[in-house]
Structures are given as C-alpha cells and as structure tokens.
Design a protein around this motif. Structure first.
Motif, short mmCIF file in Angstrom:
data_model
loop_
_atom_site.label_atom_id
_atom_site.label_comp_id
_atom_site.label_asym_id
_atom_site.label_seq_id
_atom_site.Cartn_x
_atom_site.Cartn_y
_atom_site.Cartn_z
N HIS A 194 -3.24 -2.56 -4.23
CA HIS A 194 -2.84 -2.76 -3.15
C HIS A 194 -2.41 -4.60 -2.45
O HIS A 194 -1.44 -3.84 -1.32
N MET A 195 -3.17 -4.72 -3.02
CA MET A 195 -2.35 -6.73 -2.26
C MET A 195 -1.88 -7.43 -3.72
O MET A 195 -1.96 -8.59 -3.26
N GLY A 196 -2.50 -7.01 -4.67
CA GLY A 196 -2.15 -7.40 -6.30
C GLY A 196 -3.37 -8.65 -6.92
O GLY A 196 -3.27 -9.13 -7.77
N CYS A 197 -4.34 -8.24 -5.86
CA CYS A 197 -5.62 -9.19 -6.63
C CYS A 197 -6.00 -8.80 -7.93
O CYS A 197 -5.58 -7.42 -8.11
N LYS A 248 -1.59 -9.18 9.56
CA LYS A 248 -0.67 -9.28 8.71
C LYS A 248 -0.32 -8.43 7.34
O LYS A 248 -0.75 -9.69 6.28
N GLY A 249 -0.22 -7.69 7.05
CA GLY A 249 0.74 -7.26 6.05
C GLY A 249 -0.53 -6.32 5.42
O GLY A 249 -0.40 -6.17 4.23
N ASP A 250 -2.07 -6.78 5.55
CA ASP A 250 -2.67 -5.42 4.95
C ASP A 250 -2.53 -3.84 5.66
O ASP A 250 -1.56 -4.26 6.63
N GLN A 291 -2.02 3.56 -3.59
CA GLN A 291 -1.58 3.56 -4.67
C GLN A 291 -2.71 4.10 -5.72
O GLN A 291 -3.51 2.74 -5.82
N LEU A 322 3.46 2.70 -10.63
CA LEU A 322 4.22 1.25 -10.16
C LEU A 322 3.24 -0.18 -10.12
O LEU A 322 1.94 0.00 -9.83
N PHE A 377 14.33 -6.33 3.14
CA PHE A 377 12.93 -6.65 3.50
C PHE A 377 12.70 -9.07 3.05
O PHE A 377 11.81 -9.09 3.54
N TYR A 430 1.81 -3.74 -9.52
CA TYR A 430 2.13 -4.16 -8.26
C TYR A 430 2.31 -5.95 -8.17
O TYR A 430 2.77 -5.89 -9.09
N GLY A 431 3.77 -4.98 -7.32
CA GLY A 431 4.30 -6.88 -6.81
C GLY A 431 5.81 -6.89 -7.58
O GLY A 431 6.23 -7.44 -7.38
N ARG A 432 6.09 -5.73 -7.88
CA ARG A 432 7.23 -5.30 -8.50
C ARG A 432 7.89 -3.78 -7.78
O ARG A 432 7.42 -3.23 -7.10
N GLY A 470 5.48 -10.26 -7.30
CA GLY A 470 4.71 -10.55 -6.26
C GLY A 470 3.27 -10.93 -6.71
O GLY A 470 2.70 -11.00 -7.67
N GLN A 471 3.22 -12.49 -5.54
CA GLN A 471 2.16 -12.53 -5.94
C GLN A 471 0.95 -12.08 -4.42
O GLN A 471 1.60 -11.35 -3.98
N LEU A 472 -0.34 -12.36 -4.92
CA LEU A 472 -2.02 -11.73 -4.85
C LEU A 472 -1.86 -12.47 -3.36
O LEU A 472 -1.14 -13.23 -2.95
N MET A 473 -1.91 -11.41 -2.47
CA MET A 473 -2.33 -11.27 -1.03
C MET A 473 -0.89 -12.22 -0.23
O MET A 473 -1.47 -13.19 1.06
N SER A 474 0.24 -12.09 -0.35
CA SER A 474 0.84 -12.54 -0.28
C SER A 474 1.80 -12.01 1.34
O SER A 474 2.27 -12.85 2.06
N GLY A 475 0.99 -10.72 1.92
CA GLY A 475 1.30 -10.23 2.70
C GLY A 475 2.31 -9.03 2.69
O GLY A 475 2.76 -8.40 3.90
N PHE A 476 3.59 -9.07 1.87
CA PHE A 476 4.42 -8.72 1.28
C PHE A 476 4.26 -7.07 0.56
O PHE A 476 3.00 -7.69 -0.43
N SER A 477 3.23 -5.61 0.78
CA SER A 477 3.08 -4.84 -0.64
C SER A 477 4.18 -3.57 0.16
O SER A 477 4.93 -3.35 1.09
N TYR A 478 4.68 -3.43 -1.66
CA TYR A 478 5.88 -2.11 -1.23
C TYR A 478 5.52 -1.56 -2.43
O TYR A 478 5.62 -1.61 -3.23
N THR A 479 4.86 -0.23 -2.54
CA THR A 479 4.38 0.47 -3.13
C THR A 479 4.61 2.04 -3.40
O THR A 479 5.98 2.80 -2.65
#
Lengths: 163, 854
Positions: free
Chosen positions: A92-95, B97-99, A128, A152, B51, A154-156, B59-68
């Motif tokens: 979701h957001m990489g946590c 906020k990107g969520d 995902q 995939l 982008f 996350y973050g890539r 990518g860092q966690l909770m960065s606000g940018f997600s592309y899955t």
C-alpha cells in the motif's frame, strides 16, 4: 549459516483457518520470473511453524520473510507445502509488515495479507497483493533458496531496476 | 504459482505524457488521482519521467507516491493505437495526501480494453429479438424509445413512464448526467414515478435533517482531525470511506493532530487526542482498528436493530439534565417555538430521567452507563468550561434504518442541542456512500409527509402492474432494491408477457412496425417495456427489451463533490468510451430532442416546449445549463446557508481544470464585494437553511414496536436471528467492475454472511461452510464466516454481490414519512447447506477481517 538476518519477528501462534487447497494449481499461469539471483535463505531443519525468518531479496533494500505455516499454502515448498516467503513491505505505502496468526499485518493503515493464499489482501487498503518470493527446496540438503519474485515489490518501478 | 498473472515491472511515463486530474470513481471520500497516458512503445527513464519522481531508488514508506501493479493498464483509443495508462493517488490532494484504498487503487484495472477483463462492456444499443439481443444503431434505438414514450404519455399519461436512475456523483456520473436526467424526466416527461439509485422512491435519505434547516454535508475533512470526539453512527468508515478514516479520523485518535488543534482552538482550550464513539450492532473493522489504536478512547455501543432514535433521544436527555447545552445558542439560532415539541416528545421532560433511561435501556439494549458515557464524550464541556467539539457522522445504519425520518432527525437534534454544528471540529451529517453531484429541476415531491410528501413507491407501482415503460439507469434493482426476490419475479413476469405478445409471429425490426406492436401489447397485456442504460450487462438487463450503452468514468468529462468537504473537482476524460457508448446526458438528450421533434411534428407546442433546452453539444454546456437551477449566489459569507449545498454557479469546467486537485468547496458564492468565486469550508456558522434562518425542532415518535412486515417474524422460532447487511471494503456496489478483477473476486468469490461462534456452534457451522439464509421474503446462499463481529442472535450479510443478493430477504416496509426502506433489518432463519463450492471457496481467505491484533 547463510548471510541472512535471523531476526525473529514478533508473532503469535493460533489455529489457522481451515483451507481447501486440494485442487489448487501449483503451476500457476505465468512463466517463471527471469533474471533473479538464486539465494540460500534458510534450511528446513531450522524452520519452526509460525516463527518467521527475515532476509533480504533480491537485494539488500528489499526485506522479506520466510515462514512455515500450519497447513498447505499456495506456492509452498517442503513436505507439507507449507513454507512460503513474501516481501515484508506493505504494497500500500511501503510500511513494514509483521507476521502474526497466519497473516502479514501492516500497522500503518491495517492492511492484512493471507500468507497461505498467495499474499492476498483479505482486509485493508492495499490494492496489490503482497509480492511472493519463489522458493526452491534442495531435497538433499534441506536448503531453501529464493529464486524469483512474483508481483512488484513496493517502491520500485521494477524488482531488479534499482540503480 | 500465482493465482493470477502478476507483474514485476511497470512502464514509465515520459516527461511529455498526457496528464489529467480526476477523482476516484468510488466512495464518498473522493480521493484525488492523477492520470498519465502515453504511447505504449514510448518510455520515460527512472530519472526523467512525468511522475517527477526518481524511480532509480527504493521508494520510502509513506512518501505519498505509490505506483503499483494495480495502477497501470494498456488501453486502445479510437485511433486504434495502444497507450499506457497510469492512475496514481494525488499527493497534493488534501483529501487523500497520496493515500488510497483497495477500491481506488484498482481504478486503472477498470479501464476498458478490447481484450482484457473489461472487454465485455456494452458497446452498442441492443434490442431484444426472438432469440436474444441484436445490436442496432442509436437512431433506431432513439426512435423506438421516443416513439414508445410519446405514445405512452399520450395514451396513458406521464405516469405510465417509470424510472430508476442514480442521482449521485462519481462512478463516471455527476452534475452533467444528473442535469440530463432531470431535464428529461422531471421537466419533460413529468412522471411522478421516479426512483433513485437503489431505493424505491424519489426522496432525500435525510429529510429528517434537511427539514430542520440543516443539509447533511456541513463539515470539512479537517473537522475529523480537529474534533474532540468523532461519532460514527451506523457508519463503517474504515471499510466504507476508507481514506477519510485513515487520513483524518485515525490521526486524531493517534494524537497526531494535537498541534493542529492547538492552532485552531481558543486560547487555553484543552487539545488532546481524539475519542471515538461507534454506534453499530457489529464489531466492524472500524471498531477493531480504532480499538487497536487506543481502546480507552473508543466507546462501542451496540443497539438493538431499529432503535437508534430512542438511543439518540436518551443521550440528548442526559445532556439536557446535565445542562450540557448553551442556552444563548438555542435562543439565538434555533426556533424556540418548535423546541417545546422536542422537549415534550424527544426529551420526554414530563417523565423522570430514570424512567426515560430505563425505558431506553429496555428498547435499545444499551446500558444506562454506556448512554451516560456517550453523552459525556459528545456534550460535556471540557476543563475550563470550553464547549466540546463533536463531529457526528451517520450513514446507512441510520438512513436505511426503521423510521428513517425520526432516526435522522434525532441525531441532527442531538448535535444542535449540544452546539455541535458550524464550529471548528464539529458537524453533523452523512458519512456518505457515493460522492454527490445533484442538480435537477424541482422534484414532484419536495419533502417528507411534513413537507408535501411522501413520494410514490415505484417498486410497489411496478410490481402491482403499474406503468408501461420502466427505464433503469446505472443501477441494478434485481440485486439492489429491497424485497428484490419479489421485485425480480414480478418484473420478469411482466417483461415476459410483453415479449410473448410481440414475439407472436416474429418481432419486427422496422421501428414503426416494432413500436406499433409494442403499443398493441401495452393495450392487451400488463407487459412492461424495460430499458436498461448501463456500462455492463446487468442482472436486470437480462429482462430488458432495449439496452443503451453508456460511457464510464474517464470516458467523459464529469464533475462531482465529495461528501467530507463538498469539494467540487473535474473528473477529466482521458480515454474513449467503447464502441458506440455515449455519456448518459447525451443519451438522455437524444431521446429528449427526439420527443421534442415528434411533438413539434404534430403541432403540439406545449409538449414540445417541455423537452426544449436539451440541445447541448458538450459536457461543459450541460454543466453550465444546470448551474442556472441554483439561482443567485451573490451573497455574503454570513448568508451561505441560503445557498443550495451543491451550488456551483459561476464555476466552469475550465476553471475546475485549472484548480485540478485543489477544487473548490460548494456552495460556491460570488462574493458581492469582490465578485470572486469563493468556496464554503464549513456550513451553518451564522444561520441555518430555513426561511428565518433558525433550526426547526421536531418531536420524534415514541417507540411503538416493529412494523407488520417485521413483527410477523418476532417470536417465530423458524426465524430466530435478527439480520442486518453491510458492505465489504474490497468491492464496490454490485461488483460490476470487481467481479472481473482477480484481486477482488478471488478474495470474495461468493455472497457471504457472518455469524457469532455461539450461534455457529448450535448450527454446526464453521468458516468456509455454506449456509442458506431465508425468510418469507426470499433466500440467499452464502459463504459463512464465523467471527465476533456480530452478537449472538444477530447475523450479518453482505448487502449484495455479483453472485447473489441478501436484499431477497428484506421486507417491502418503507417509512411512511419518507418512503425510505429499512434495508438493514429483518429476521431470518439459517440452515447449513450440505454442498460446498470448493473451487470458488479455496481462494477466499477465511481469516477474521475484524481482528487486527498481532
């Protein structure tokens, strides 16, 4: 001992739900992923049910978990087809994901992934499913190797595309 | 190994990729999204891309940018070329906020592709012939529908045309389409037999609040972070309006918004981590997530079904008794003449507090202690005498409850009694389901039984043999209407009667001969000509005579507002609709303009005039045409309450395109001093929306037990369980898209029910079994989950699913004051089903979806 981190994740045990996997295809419908390294990540003798091992794969920026669950799991290896492995980054957001009671839980937004069912998001926000690590068990030695990733990380933009 | 094909790499948009802004097509949160489209063979690079994100690094966690994986697709435009499509959550949107949620995160997967999972979108108008449907031209379809409509109006009157259309925003719908439907059905045809979306009549779901002078969307997302207490009443925010919960309520509970509070609150006013009161018979995911964050700041109250207004009044009585109200506010802002009725009937001041609370305990099943705690958290002034700030949001658990009007009124009044409207961190209204986008000419029934109503029950009209043409738009009543098993049976029968008559000797294709034969059938049979306008073949469309293919989200320019800020934004067109599909407004205009021409041809000017004003060329023109309905909006801030909640007069598509994800909050004013367009953040700070600006009180009914439709089950051992319904976080509405997306249908392959372990034990049920839920209205076979979400004696079912509907079990009862159904309560029996659909069930996780503990 391999080069993996052996941090034991906070986890608890409980009876996992009854699964009906008898008819499930092991072969899947995709070609095996290409270009991934083969990496020894553990040995079957050292794996205890519901006690996950942490390692990085396919590179040191991608934390993963190896876990033996109580019953047969999609993509599982070992005698009971119960050893599976996943990326430990929430899709979701990489946590970070924590293994507990047969699932991976993210405490940022409470997505939960079923490790026996292909890492599916059965609750929460992650659209995902979590990426599953393709495993190979060497029957002679009991060594378990990571040999690919399905889905995939996350973050890539690509699992093997970090510079 | 994977259960479906996965990706381990994604295409990169080049710097010059087309970029559009849009809003998610799904829930009331209305998360902002950015859309990128670029030729399939072109690619940006990790360092240089549209982008504007360095994709060469992890990518860092909770960065606000997600592309899955689920945010990309490949589409084909009308020019025949393929394009990459990426739809990613907007970091710059203050809503999300990107969520994003599991629904919005799959927006890209719902895009039409000629060979992908969405390939079976409706592409051509289709006419039912002897052996199924044949594709016909728009000219042909419009001639048939307009001719039949005109002949039916002329011979049987306007009420022979019945309709069931959405009236909301999002999902590729909005102000443009709603204005189109309003012009055709309300100005042109002028039938009284109108119904909205999934319910049986044309009504507001919240007349109980609106007739008090308070529109239900009166707060801002910020208020959820600034409230001392958030009340979720029959409103499963984590699963239903997910990102609103995770970005605005959750940070408040976690104490993450204390600094914001300190900035916004009065000097010296206490600012602490928020509390939450959840009033819901289920321990749903919202409850258990909130408890996992901070159990001591969560109060979960589980009233008996149908009793919430008694509970709201009891809490209000406790607040009254403790003088947790501002007498000055009541005097200045509310109508003290009607207050007497409220004091007498709702607060029951003639009875002692002990009597009122003892009665309420007995009816609601909620303890006095819980009521007192709720009253404290909602209304008790904070240290230093500062008024508490409470935001109360209700949704389907209230509006689709027994006695819709009184339920909504009781909650609205509790909040006004305690001054919890119009201040920072307060508000009282709907959590919402869809986004909104309502602009139409006046409806035939302006309000409840107290304001010119109630509206006609179209379901009862149709099932009772009324009407000749039944036009259904973007809704699937076979699944979604209450008492759906009976409804389906009757519509099917009437559609079959019509088909049988016109099929006698062959169905003519020529429009004139065809319509002549249908008109003959109208005369000789009770046949119903069902028209379905949608993006997919629906359950209801199986019995349609004519199917009209509509454009979906992203295939036309739409505008809507979200529910938690009334934030108006553009949902831009980024791709072509499949085949011949058209935006809904255009379909409605084609029929309206044809009707106008038919009446003109016979010199009937009066009728022709009714269908005038629909000759729009673009979506922007329809949007502009609708805005005239809002009247003059050149008013000062202090007069915002005089404006319609969704007023956007003066705003254009072009302005919205420039504003992008920022949008503008309705009601929009044209400021008298500056002439500039100004949005409204929070409503009713100065006055309420009544003629004299005062809040109008209402004395609610006393408890009188259950209506006959439900009372027949009480004490009947065949139906021992109370039954309620709700939604899953995963899937949207009837699963029209989600049934095609493996991430969704593999997880939720079947309709499901939840039952408490105690009851499951008695019935020999375990998770993964199947059971039949039944009563005298109908039945549904469901996958069983055994968990503690429900109490013993209460069974929960997903409201509907692509493979079955629990609405089969729901009674035909509607609130006599509003014609709103009680979707959320009845009684049922449950019996174990001995068979098992192993192939479907084996991919469904049976883990408990309300246990988040580790």
């Amino acid at each position: 001992m391999s080069d993996i981190s052996r941090r034991k994740f906070l986890q608890t045990t409980s009876a996992s739900a009854v699964l009906f996997l008898s008819g499930l295809s092991r072969d899947g419908n995709t070609a095996p992923p290409k270009g991934y390294p083969s990496k020894k990540i553990g040995n079957i003798k050292n794996l205890k049910v519901n006690e996950p091992l942490a390692f990085n794969y396919p590179d040191d920026k991608s934390p993963c978990l190896l876990v033996k669950v109580e019953n047969e799991a999609v993509g599982g290896v070992g005698p009971g087809k119960s050893i599976v492995s996943f990326s430990a980054l929430c899709t979701h957001m990489g946590c970070p994901l924590t293994y507990s009671k047969g699932r991976l839980v993210c405490k940022c937004h409470y997505s939960m992934f079923d490790v026996a069912l292909n890492g599916q998001t059965y609750q929460g926000l992650a659209s995902q499913w979590v990426a599953q690590i393709v495993l190979r068990l060497d029957a002679a030695t009991g060594n378990i190797y990571a040999e690919g990733v399905e889905g995939l990380i996350y973050g890539r933009i690509g699992n093997l595309k970090l510079s | 190994m994977s259960l479906f094909k996965r990706k381990d790499t994604l295409p990169i948009p080049p710097l010059d990729a087309e970029k559009y802004t849009t809003v998610c097509q799904y829930c009331s949160a209305g998360c902002g999204y950015n859309v990128f489209v670029w030729p399939e063979k072109r690619s940006g690079t990790a360092k240089s891309n549209a982008f504007k994100v360095d994709l060469s690094q992890q990518g860092q966690l909770m960065s606000g940018f997600s592309y899955t994986e689920t945010m990309h697709n490949v589409i084909t435009r009308k020019n025949g070329h393929k394009y990459n499509l990426a739809i990613i959550p907007a970091k710059e949107s203050r809503i999300n906020k990107g969520d994003y949620s599991i629904r919005g995160g799959t927006n890209a997967l719902t895009a039409y592709t000629p060979t992908g999972v969405t390939r079976n979108r409706l592409k051509d108008p289709m006419l039912r012939k002897e052996n199924g449907f044949v594709a016909i031209t728009w000219d042909h379809a419009v001639e048939i529908l307009a001719t039949l409509t005109k002949s039916s109006i002329d011979k049987y009157g306007a009420d022979s045309i019945a309709m069931k259309f959405y009236d909301h925003g999002s999902s590729g719908l909005g102000f443009e389409d709603n204005w189109g439907a309003g012009k055709l059905f309300l100005s042109g045809i002028k039938t009284q037999y109108l119904s909205i979306h999934n319910r049986p009549a044309y009504n507001s779901e919240v007349w109980g609040s609106r007739e008090r002078g308070m529109h239900e969307l009166n707060y801002d997302v910020d208020d959820a972070r600034l409230a001392d207490t958030v009340v979720l009443w029959g409103a499963n925010a984590y699963e239903g309006a997910t990102v609103f919960y995770t970005e605005h309520i959750m940070p408040n509970l976690q104490g993450g918004s204390i600094e914001e509070k300190q900035k916004e609150f009065a000097s010296g006013e206490p600012a602490e981590a928020g509390r939450i009161v959840i009033i819901d018979p289920r321990k749903n995911a919202t409850t258990s997530v909130s408890q996992d964050i901070s159990a001591e700041r969560v109060l979960h109250i589980r009233p008996n079904l149908g009793t919430d207004w008694i509970l709201a009044n009891a809490i209000a009585r406790i607040a009254w008794e403790n003088k947790w109200y501002d007498n000055d506010y009541l005097q200045k802002r509310t109508d003290m003449k009607t207050f007497e009725d409220y004091k007498s009937k709702s607060l029951q001041l003639s009875k002692s507090l002990n009597t009122v609370l003892a009665d309420a305990e007995k009816i609601t099943g909620v303890s006095r202690q819980e009521m007192e705690q709720a009253a404290e958290w909602i209304a008790k002034p904070k240290a230093g005498g500062f008024k508490r700030r409470t935001l109360t949001l209700y949704e389907k658990g209230i509006i689709w409850n027994m006695k819709n009007y009184d339920q909504v009124a009781a909650i609205a009044q509790l909040n006004v009694l305690t001054s919890n409207v119009g201040r920072v961190g307060t508000g009282c209204g709907r959590l919402g389901g869809h986004q909104e986008g309502y602009v139409r000419p006046p409806a035939p029934t302006p309000g409840s039984i107290y304001a010119g109503g109630p509206p006609k029950n179209v379901d009862k009209y149709i099932t009772g043999g009324g009407g000749k043409i039944y036009w259904v738009g973007a809704t699937d009543p076979y699944l979604s209407t209450p008492n759906s098993q009976f409804f389906k049976k009757m519509v099917k029968k009437r559609a079959a009667n019509l088909l049988d008559y016109i099929d006698n000797g062959g169905i003519p294709l020529d429009p004139k001969a065809y319509t002549a034969k249908v008109l003959e059938a109208f005369e000789k049979t009770d046949g119903l000509f069902v028209v379905v306008q949608d993006i997919y073949m629906t359950h209801t469309a199986q019995d349609a005579m004519l199917i009209l293919p509509a454009a979906g989200w992203g295939e036309a320019v739409d505008t809507s507002v979200n529910c938690h800020s009334r934030l108006l934004r553009i949902y831009d067109k980024f791709m072509d609709a499949p085949g011949e599909a058209l935006p809904d407004w255009k379909i409605l205009a084609l029929v309206g303009n044809k009707l106008k021409a038919l009446y003109e041809a016979e010199g009937n000017k009066a009728m022709a005039d009714r269908f005038s004003g629909m000759d729009w060329k673009t979506d922007a023109e329809v949007f502009a045409a609708g805005s005239a309905e809002f009247g003059d909006n050149k008013v000062a801030e202090t007069d915002e309450a005089t404006l319609s909640a969704e007023c956007y007069k003066g705003v254009t598509h072009e302005i919205l395109r420039k504003l992008g994800n920022e949008g503008i909050q309705t009601p929009v004013r044209q400021d008298p001093a500056t002439g500039k367009l100004v949005g409204t953040k929070r409503r009713y700070k100065y006055s309420f929306a009544s003629k004299d600006g005062l809040f109008k009180w209402y004395g609610t009914d006393a408890w009188t037990g259950y209506p006959a439709e439900i009372a027949k089950y009480i004490d009947n051992p065949t139906y021992p369980f109370w039954f309620t319904t709700g939604r899953s976080q995963h899937v949207w509405q009837t699963m029209y898209h989600d049934k095609l997306i493996p991430e969704k249908y593999l997880s939720l392959p079947l309709p499901y029910m939840e039952i408490h372990p105690v009851d499951a034990g008695k019935l020999g049920l375990k998770s993964g079994d199947m059971a039949e839920v039944f009563n005298e209205e109908g039945s549904c076979i469901a996958l069983v989950y055994v968990n503690d979400a429900t109490k013993p004696g209460l069974v929960f079912g997903i409201m509907y699913h692509a493979k079955g509907t629990m609405n089969n079990l729901i009674s035909s009862y509607t609130d006599p004051k509003t014609t709103m159904p009680w979707y959320k309560g009845t009684k049922v029996g449950v019996r174990k089903y001995t068979g098992k659909l192993d192939d479907a069930i084996k991919t469904a996780s049976l883990l408990s979806n309300n246990d988040f503990t580790t």
